[in-house]
Design a protein around this motif. Structure first.
Motif, mmCIF file in Angstrom:
data_model
loop_
_atom_site.group_PDB
_atom_site.id
_atom_site.type_symbol
_atom_site.label_atom_id
_atom_site.label_comp_id
_atom_site.label_asym_id
_atom_site.label_seq_id
_atom_site.Cartn_x
_atom_site.Cartn_y
_atom_site.Cartn_z
ATOM 1 N N LYS A 161 11.108 4.502 4.202
ATOM 2 C CA LYS A 161 11.891 4.338 2.968
ATOM 3 C C LYS A 161 13.083 3.410 3.217
ATOM 4 O O LYS A 161 13.427 2.569 2.378
ATOM 5 C CB LYS A 161 12.369 5.699 2.472
ATOM 6 C CG LYS A 161 11.243 6.605 1.985
ATOM 7 C CD LYS A 161 11.777 7.892 1.383
ATOM 8 C CE LYS A 161 10.678 8.771 0.834
ATOM 9 N NZ LYS A 161 11.177 9.975 0.148
ATOM 10 N N ARG A 162 13.706 3.542 4.373
ATOM 11 C CA ARG A 162 14.853 2.666 4.688
ATOM 12 C C ARG A 162 14.376 1.211 4.789
ATOM 13 O O ARG A 162 15.048 0.289 4.323
ATOM 14 C CB ARG A 162 15.508 3.091 6.016
ATOM 15 C CG ARG A 162 16.142 4.446 5.977
ATOM 16 C CD ARG A 162 16.893 4.749 7.280
ATOM 17 N NE ARG A 162 18.141 3.977 7.379
ATOM 18 C CZ ARG A 162 18.837 3.868 8.502
ATOM 19 N NH1 ARG A 162 18.394 4.436 9.614
ATOM 20 N NH2 ARG A 162 19.968 3.173 8.539
ATOM 21 N N ASP A 212 7.442 6.450 10.721
ATOM 22 C CA ASP A 212 8.312 7.564 10.336
ATOM 23 C C ASP A 212 8.618 7.472 8.854
ATOM 24 O O ASP A 212 9.042 6.436 8.333
ATOM 25 C CB ASP A 212 9.620 7.465 11.150
ATOM 26 C CG ASP A 212 10.624 8.526 10.732
ATOM 27 O OD1 ASP A 212 11.228 8.372 9.637
ATOM 28 O OD2 ASP A 212 10.756 9.525 11.461
ATOM 29 N N GLN A 213 8.421 8.576 8.120
ATOM 30 C CA GLN A 213 8.514 8.557 6.654
ATOM 31 C C GLN A 213 9.895 8.115 6.176
ATOM 32 O O GLN A 213 10.022 7.309 5.259
ATOM 33 C CB GLN A 213 8.201 9.957 6.116
ATOM 34 C CG GLN A 213 6.766 10.391 6.299
ATOM 35 C CD GLN A 213 5.798 9.592 5.455
ATOM 36 O OE1 GLN A 213 5.965 9.480 4.251
ATOM 37 N NE2 GLN A 213 4.803 9.014 6.091
ATOM 38 N N PRO A 264 0.811 -1.224 0.000
ATOM 39 C CA PRO A 264 0.000 0.000 0.000
ATOM 40 C C PRO A 264 0.843 1.272 0.000
ATOM 41 O O PRO A 264 0.384 2.333 -0.434
ATOM 42 C CB PRO A 264 -0.818 -0.114 1.296
ATOM 43 C CG PRO A 264 -0.158 -1.146 2.124
ATOM 44 C CD PRO A 264 0.596 -2.045 1.216
ATOM 45 N N ILE A 265 2.083 1.172 0.456
ATOM 46 C CA ILE A 265 2.939 2.372 0.513
ATOM 47 C C ILE A 265 3.488 2.686 -0.875
ATOM 48 O O ILE A 265 3.440 3.809 -1.369
ATOM 49 C CB ILE A 265 4.092 2.153 1.505
ATOM 50 C CG1 ILE A 265 3.538 1.901 2.904
ATOM 51 C CG2 ILE A 265 5.028 3.372 1.512
ATOM 52 C CD1 ILE A 265 4.545 1.333 3.861
#
Lengths: 128, 403
Positions: A104-105, A99-100, A67-68
């Motif tokens: 990503k990490r 946390d955005q 979903p991201i």
């Protein structure tokens, strides 16, 4: 679970779509370092002989980031992984960082670890 | 006489970290003789220590009896990065009070320390997941718990260098930030020699543009169709969407448009003649609007005519008939009938009609292929032609001449 020659075909198609997914992500998201905090398991051997590949430990991670990323290539990768899932494996829940930047990490780390999974001995044994 | 000036009291400072605002609240007591007084408040803001005043400003307002006053200050630096101190004094600024008018004493300094609420992590980076418009200046900062740690910071993988605010705090001024991608700009700092990384995502959105070519028209006096060019899409997934609302000032009605470049407005039965539309584009960072004033009857864009037929086609004549969709009770349409031969317009006729059109074409050549083409517009106030409808036909062969 598909026969070995089916699994080979699935793995080959999986490698192609996954390479596109990883290359696009690395291209799109510059300046995101991997993280040692996140660990994703690899393929496991199907408990029943002749122990084909089982993707059930990996799928929850890809479903968690779906979903991201909201990405069609990822949908294709998940379709391939579905075909390699040993149906009666316990379903695990994977939580993604809120946390955005950590998100990503997490995604980058998952993708890079899966890249290693595709080059693992378990997978290469399928082609011997 | 009244013991003026009146020192501000009960000064309270609260921190809005997300928006980087210091919110001030205070009061002024004992305005015994006056219902209200115009007063001037001078505010000082210091950073790190009270002697380091970074901002001074005045706030003028009318003070009523025993009020509670509010005012906010926006910090360019994330408030977590430094302790701030606020004090103020006041002066009457009202004609009712003769000069000279003196400043009050300063209130005591009030501290605003956002670091108190931070956890025990070794490294912090702020602002977290901030949304800004492309071209704005942004200050980011890190706070390191261990002053011996060597910290390096990277923007999109490129190292950046900042200004040390304190032994464990550094700030980085990013000027005129640009849009990189919809999922934001990646910034992180790391403690060298340790696997400690903290990152933020700076969401930079394109500048919201004023809608261009905003125009409305009707095909039937029942619906007004407004269209516009939205310009660049500024929406960011899950961060900032872009919406459009249409407001009509004579009726006071407002609707939220479903699309980013068009909106349908239902015309009420009493058929209001003048319309003053304001189209507002809005996203999480602001809005832009454009207006248009027009008369409904001057914005008629008829539907394409239909049922175009040729009848009584002889060697030199043909009758063209067509239909139009009726527009309101009083509208007359001016239809333009073109006769094309070999792709060229060889005749053109204007025909005023209400519903059914008919025209006798003459001076045709026998045994020749032609095309009849019709389009219509409002006869009273031209706005736009309708779409065209066409029909090919061949004239009859010439009758044999008398032997």
């Amino acid at each position: 679970t598909p026969e070995p020659y089916d699994q080979r075909g699935i793995i080959e198609e999986l490698k192609i779509s996954f390479k596109e997914l990883l290359d696009n992500y690395l291209q799109d998201e510059k300046g995101v370092p991997k993280s040692s905090q996140y660990e994703m398991p690899c393929f496991t051997a199907d408990p029943r002989p002749p122990h084909y590949l089982d993707s059930s430990a990996i799928l929850p991670y890809f479903r968690a980031i779906q979903p991201i990323l909201n990405n069609q290539t990822l949908d294709v990768v998940i379709e391939h992984l579905d075909k390699l899932e040993f149906q009666r494996a316990p379903k695990t829940n994977v939580s993604v960082p809120t946390d955005q930047f950590e998100q990503k990490r997490f995604i980058l780390t998952i993708l890079k670890q899966f890249s290693n999974c595709l080059n693992s001995d378990l997978v290469s044994k399928l082609f011997q | 006489a009244e013991p003026l000036p009146l020192t501000p009291e009960s000064l309270n400072v609260s921190i809005d970290s997300a928006h980087q605002y210091l919110n001030l609240q205070w009061s002024v007591h004992s305005l015994a003789y006056y219902q209200e007084l115009k007063m001037l408040f001078q505010i000082q803001i210091s950073r790190m220590k009270t002697s380091n005043v970074i901002w001074v400003g005045n706030y003028s307002t009318v003070v009523k009896r025993d009020p509670v006053l509010h005012w906010s200050w926006k910090s360019e630096l994330p408030l977590e990065c430094a302790t701030h101190f606020v004090r103020m004094r006041s002066r009457v600024d009202d004609a009712k009070i003769p000069e000279p008018r003196f400043w009050s004493n300063w209130s005591s300094w009030k501290e605003a320390d956002a670091q108190k609420s931070l956890g025990r992590d070794p490294l912090f980076l702020f602002p977290k997941d901030k949304l800004v418009e492309e071209g704005s200046n942004v200050t980011i900062c890190y706070i390191s718990r261990n002053q011996q740690d060597n910290i390096s910071c990277y923007l999109e993988g490129q190292q950046i260098h900042g200004e040390q605010l304190d032994s464990n705090v550094s700030a980085f001024k990013l000027n005129k930030v640009s849009f990189i991608r919809k999922t934001g700009t990646n910034i992180f700092c790391k403690v060298d020699q340790k696997d400690v990384i903290k990152g933020i995502v700076l969401f930079v959105s394109k500048v919201l543009e004023e809608p261009k070519d905003f125009s409305c028209e009707t095909q039937d006096f029942k619906t007004l169709m407004c269209t516009w060019d939205p310009g660049t899409d500024t929406s960011l997934p899950k961060r900032s969407s872009q919406s459009y609302t249409l407001f009509e000032s004579f009726s006071g009605k407002k609707i939220l448009c479903e699309h980013k470049n068009s909106c349908n407005w239902q015309v009420d039965s009493d058929s209001q003649e003048m319309y003053n539309f304001t189209l507002m584009a809005e996203n999480a960072l602001g809005n832009r609007s454009v207006s248009v004033l027009f008369s409904l009857t001057h914005r008629v864009h008829p539907k394409t005519p239909y049922n175009l037929f040729l009848k009584n086609v002889s060697g030199t004549k043909a009758t063209v008939t067509w239909k139009v969709h009726p527009i309101g009770n009083y509208s007359t349409l001016l239809c333009q009938l073109d006769l094309l031969g070999e792709g060229n317009v060889i005749q053109q006729h204007n025909v005023s009609i209400k519903e059914n059109g008919e025209y006798l074409l003459s001076e045709l050549e026998p045994d020749t292929e032609y095309m009849a083409r019709v389009r219509c517009a409002d006869a009273n106030h031209f706005w736009k032609w309708s779409g065209s409808i066409s029909q090919k036909f061949v004239t009859a062969e010439a009758a044999p001449s008398e032997a």
